[in-house]
Design a protein around this motif. Structure first.
Motif, PDB file in Angstrom:
ATOM      1  N   TYR A  14      47.900  43.080  36.504  1.00  0.00           N
ATOM      2  CA  TYR A  14      48.347  42.747  37.858  1.00  0.00           C
ATOM      3  C   TYR A  14      47.539  43.462  38.932  1.00  0.00           C
ATOM      4  CZ  TYR A  14      52.132  40.959  35.071  1.00  0.00           C
ATOM      5  OH  TYR A  14      52.846  40.288  34.120  1.00  0.00           O
ATOM      6  N   LEU A  15      46.773  44.468  38.548  1.00  0.00           N
ATOM      7  CA  LEU A  15      45.895  45.151  39.489  1.00  0.00           C
ATOM      8  C   LEU A  15      44.468  44.612  39.411  1.00  0.00           C
ATOM      9  CD1 LEU A  15      45.290  47.365  41.559  1.00  0.00           C
ATOM     10  CD2 LEU A  15      45.035  48.968  39.652  1.00  0.00           C
ATOM     11  N   ALA A  16      44.043  44.189  38.249  1.00  0.00           N
ATOM     12  CA  ALA A  16      42.652  43.766  38.055  1.00  0.00           C
ATOM     13  C   ALA A  16      42.247  42.656  39.019  1.00  0.00           C
ATOM     14  CB  ALA A  16      42.436  43.327  36.608  1.00  0.00           C
ATOM     15  N   ASP A  17      43.100  41.647  39.182  1.00  0.00           N
ATOM     16  CA  ASP A  17      42.731  40.549  40.088  1.00  0.00           C
ATOM     17  C   ASP A  17      42.658  41.023  41.534  1.00  0.00           C
ATOM     18  OD1 ASP A  17      45.597  40.765  40.039  1.00  0.00           O
ATOM     19  OD2 ASP A  17      45.757  38.791  40.936  1.00  0.00           O
ATOM     20  N   GLN A  18      43.417  42.037  41.884  1.00  0.00           N
ATOM     21  CA  GLN A  18      43.406  42.566  43.246  1.00  0.00           C
ATOM     22  C   GLN A  18      42.168  43.421  43.517  1.00  0.00           C
ATOM     23  OE1 GLN A  18      45.816  41.692  45.565  1.00  0.00           O
ATOM     24  NE2 GLN A  18      46.360  40.301  43.915  1.00  0.00           N
ATOM     25  N   LEU A  19      41.548  43.954  42.476  1.00  0.00           N
ATOM     26  CA  LEU A  19      40.365  44.794  42.636  1.00  0.00           C
ATOM     27  C   LEU A  19      39.079  43.992  42.792  1.00  0.00           C
ATOM     28  CD1 LEU A  19      41.075  47.572  39.985  1.00  0.00           C
ATOM     29  CD2 LEU A  19      41.198  47.777  42.472  1.00  0.00           C
ATOM     30  N   LEU A  20      39.079  42.749  42.368  1.00  0.00           N
ATOM     31  CA  LEU A  20      37.846  41.966  42.380  1.00  0.00           C
ATOM     32  C   LEU A  20      37.273  41.787  43.788  1.00  0.00           C
ATOM     33  CD1 LEU A  20      38.648  39.255  39.709  1.00  0.00           C
ATOM     34  CD2 LEU A  20      37.169  41.254  39.486  1.00  0.00           C
ATOM     35  N   LEU A  21      38.077  41.410  44.754  1.00  0.00           N
ATOM     36  CA  LEU A  21      37.568  41.182  46.102  1.00  0.00           C
ATOM     37  C   LEU A  21      37.022  42.463  46.742  1.00  0.00           C
ATOM     38  CD1 LEU A  21      36.948  39.236  48.366  1.00  0.00           C
ATOM     39  CD2 LEU A  21      39.290  39.571  49.198  1.00  0.00           C
ATOM     40  N   ALA A  24      33.705  43.111  45.218  1.00  0.00           N
ATOM     41  CA  ALA A  24      32.711  42.142  45.675  1.00  0.00           C
ATOM     42  C   ALA A  24      32.242  42.459  47.099  1.00  0.00           C
ATOM     43  CB  ALA A  24      33.288  40.725  45.607  1.00  0.00           C
ATOM     44  N   LEU A  25      33.165  42.802  47.980  1.00  0.00           N
ATOM     45  CA  LEU A  25      32.806  43.124  49.357  1.00  0.00           C
ATOM     46  C   LEU A  25      32.014  44.424  49.452  1.00  0.00           C
ATOM     47  CD1 LEU A  25      36.099  42.102  51.185  1.00  0.00           C
ATOM     48  CD2 LEU A  25      33.915  40.870  51.175  1.00  0.00           C
ATOM     49  N   ALA A  26      32.262  45.340  48.520  1.00  0.00           N
ATOM     50  CA  ALA A  26      31.546  46.615  48.509  1.00  0.00           C
ATOM     51  C   ALA A  26      30.150  46.493  47.905  1.00  0.00           C
ATOM     52  CB  ALA A  26      32.354  47.662  47.741  1.00  0.00           C
ATOM     53  N   GLY A  27      29.845  45.353  47.309  1.00  0.00           N
ATOM     54  CA  GLY A  27      28.510  45.165  46.748  1.00  0.00           C
ATOM     55  C   GLY A  27      28.471  45.144  45.236  1.00  0.00           C
ATOM     56  N   GLY A  28      29.583  45.416  44.586  1.00  0.00           N
ATOM     57  CA  GLY A  28      29.620  45.360  43.123  1.00  0.00           C
ATOM     58  C   GLY A  28      30.278  46.586  42.528  1.00  0.00           C
ATOM     59  N   GLY A  29      30.332  46.597  41.221  1.00  0.00           N
ATOM     60  CA  GLY A  29      30.927  47.710  40.494  1.00  0.00           C
ATOM     61  C   GLY A  29      31.560  47.212  39.208  1.00  0.00           C
ATOM     62  N   SER A  30      32.209  48.109  38.505  1.00  0.00           N
ATOM     63  CA  SER A  30      32.842  47.727  37.241  1.00  0.00           C
ATOM     64  C   SER A  30      34.071  48.586  36.976  1.00  0.00           C
ATOM     65  CB  SER A  30      31.850  47.858  36.087  1.00  0.00           C
ATOM     66  OG  SER A  30      31.437  49.198  35.926  1.00  0.00           O
ATOM     67  N   PHE A  31      34.947  48.042  36.148  1.00  0.00           N
ATOM     68  CA  PHE A  31      36.139  48.748  35.696  1.00  0.00           C
ATOM     69  C   PHE A  31      36.618  48.069  34.421  1.00  0.00           C
ATOM     70  CE2 PHE A  31      37.551  45.437  38.600  1.00  0.00           C
ATOM     71  CZ  PHE A  31      38.639  44.858  37.948  1.00  0.00           C
ATOM     72  N   THR A  32      37.561  48.682  33.746  1.00  0.00           N
ATOM     73  CA  THR A  32      38.116  48.088  32.533  1.00  0.00           C
ATOM     74  C   THR A  32      39.547  47.642  32.772  1.00  0.00           C
ATOM     75  OG1 THR A  32      38.791  50.269  31.711  1.00  0.00           O
ATOM     76  CG2 THR A  32      36.657  49.417  30.940  1.00  0.00           C
ATOM     77  N   THR A  33      39.939  46.625  32.027  1.00  0.00           N
ATOM     78  CA  THR A  33      41.295  46.098  32.110  1.00  0.00           C
ATOM     79  C   THR A  33      41.693  45.553  30.747  1.00  0.00           C
ATOM     80  OG1 THR A  33      42.794  44.662  33.360  1.00  0.00           O
ATOM     81  CG2 THR A  33      40.617  43.769  32.843  1.00  0.00           C
ATOM     82  N   VAL A  34      42.937  45.217  30.609  1.00  0.00           N
ATOM     83  CA  VAL A  34      43.387  44.513  29.417  1.00  0.00           C
ATOM     84  C   VAL A  34      42.950  43.056  29.553  1.00  0.00           C
ATOM     85  CG1 VAL A  34      45.301  46.090  28.942  1.00  0.00           C
ATOM     86  CG2 VAL A  34      45.655  44.167  30.474  1.00  0.00           C
ATOM     87  N   PRO A  36      42.050  39.621  30.736  1.00  0.00           N
ATOM     88  CA  PRO A  36      42.107  39.099  32.105  1.00  0.00           C
ATOM     89  C   PRO A  36      43.174  38.016  32.265  1.00  0.00           C
ATOM     90  CG  PRO A  36      39.857  39.116  31.287  1.00  0.00           C
ATOM     91  CD  PRO A  36      40.745  39.438  30.134  1.00  0.00           C
ATOM     92  N   SER A  37      43.888  38.081  33.361  1.00  0.00           N
ATOM     93  CA  SER A  37      44.910  37.077  33.653  1.00  0.00           C
ATOM     94  C   SER A  37      44.258  35.846  34.268  1.00  0.00           C
ATOM     95  CB  SER A  37      45.935  37.648  34.639  1.00  0.00           C
ATOM     96  OG  SER A  37      45.316  37.850  35.903  1.00  0.00           O
ATOM     97  N   GLN A  38      45.008  34.769  34.345  1.00  0.00           N
ATOM     98  CA  GLN A  38      44.503  33.566  35.007  1.00  0.00           C
ATOM     99  C   GLN A  38      44.227  33.844  36.475  1.00  0.00           C
ATOM    100  OE1 GLN A  38      43.685  30.663  33.355  1.00  0.00           O
ATOM    101  NE2 GLN A  38      42.684  30.248  35.299  1.00  0.00           N
ATOM    102  N   HIS A  39      45.003  34.741  37.093  1.00  0.00           N
ATOM    103  CA  HIS A  39      44.746  35.124  38.485  1.00  0.00           C
ATOM    104  C   HIS A  39      43.373  35.772  38.623  1.00  0.00           C
ATOM    105  CE1 HIS A  39      49.290  35.116  39.158  1.00  0.00           C
ATOM    106  NE2 HIS A  39      48.791  34.168  39.924  1.00  0.00           N
ATOM    107  N   SER A  40      42.996  36.624  37.669  1.00  0.00           N
ATOM    108  CA  SER A  40      41.678  37.264  37.709  1.00  0.00           C
ATOM    109  C   SER A  40      40.570  36.235  37.587  1.00  0.00           C
ATOM    110  CB  SER A  40      41.539  38.296  36.586  1.00  0.00           C
ATOM    111  OG  SER A  40      42.394  39.383  36.798  1.00  0.00           O
ATOM    112  N   LEU A  41      40.728  35.288  36.686  1.00  0.00           N
ATOM    113  CA  LEU A  41      39.710  34.262  36.486  1.00  0.00           C
ATOM    114  C   LEU A  41      39.577  33.370  37.721  1.00  0.00           C
ATOM    115  CD1 LEU A  41      40.551  33.341  32.787  1.00  0.00           C
ATOM    116  CD2 LEU A  41      38.780  34.910  33.632  1.00  0.00           C
ATOM    117  N   THR A  42      40.713  33.052  38.347  1.00  0.00           N
ATOM    118  CA  THR A  42      40.683  32.246  39.568  1.00  0.00           C
ATOM    119  C   THR A  42      40.037  33.019  40.711  1.00  0.00           C
ATOM    120  OG1 THR A  42      42.660  31.058  38.878  1.00  0.00           O
ATOM    121  CG2 THR A  42      42.122  30.990  41.231  1.00  0.00           C
ATOM    122  N   ALA A  43      40.391  34.291  40.868  1.00  0.00           N
ATOM    123  CA  ALA A  43      39.787  35.117  41.919  1.00  0.00           C
ATOM    124  C   ALA A  43      38.279  35.212  41.714  1.00  0.00           C
ATOM    125  CB  ALA A  43      40.418  36.510  41.923  1.00  0.00           C
TER     126      ALA A  43
END
Length: 74
Positions: A14-21, A24-34, A36-43
């Motif tokens: 529930y946090l992973a999809d919120q971190l994507l934007l 992206a706005l910061a220029g990139g990066g990475s993190f780990t999650t369980v 991915p939810s459909q919300h993450s894929l849509t985002a």
């Protein structure tokens, strides 16, 4: 929730999809999650349409997914 707590993932589903934007706005990066939810894929798909960023989800041997936000122009 139990799966997330038992994992070594930084962000839950529930946090992973919120971190994507912000990533992206910061220029990139990475993190780990369980997984991915459909919300993450849509985002990720929407980010790719509006920004020059691509989000990838790669499952690691320990079961968590590495999420990377990278520029599509280099």
């Amino acid at each position: 929730m139990a799966g997330y707590l038992a994992s070594s993932a930084f962000a839950g589903p529930y946090l992973a999809d919120q971190l994507l934007l912000p990533f992206a706005l910061a220029g990139g990066g990475s993190f780990t999650t369980v997984k991915p939810s459909q919300h993450s894929l849509t985002a990720a798909a929407i980010i790719a349409q509006f920004l020059d960023r691509r989000c990838t989800f790669q499952q690691r041997a320990d079961g968590v997914h590495l999420v990377e936000v990278v520029s599509t122009t280099s």
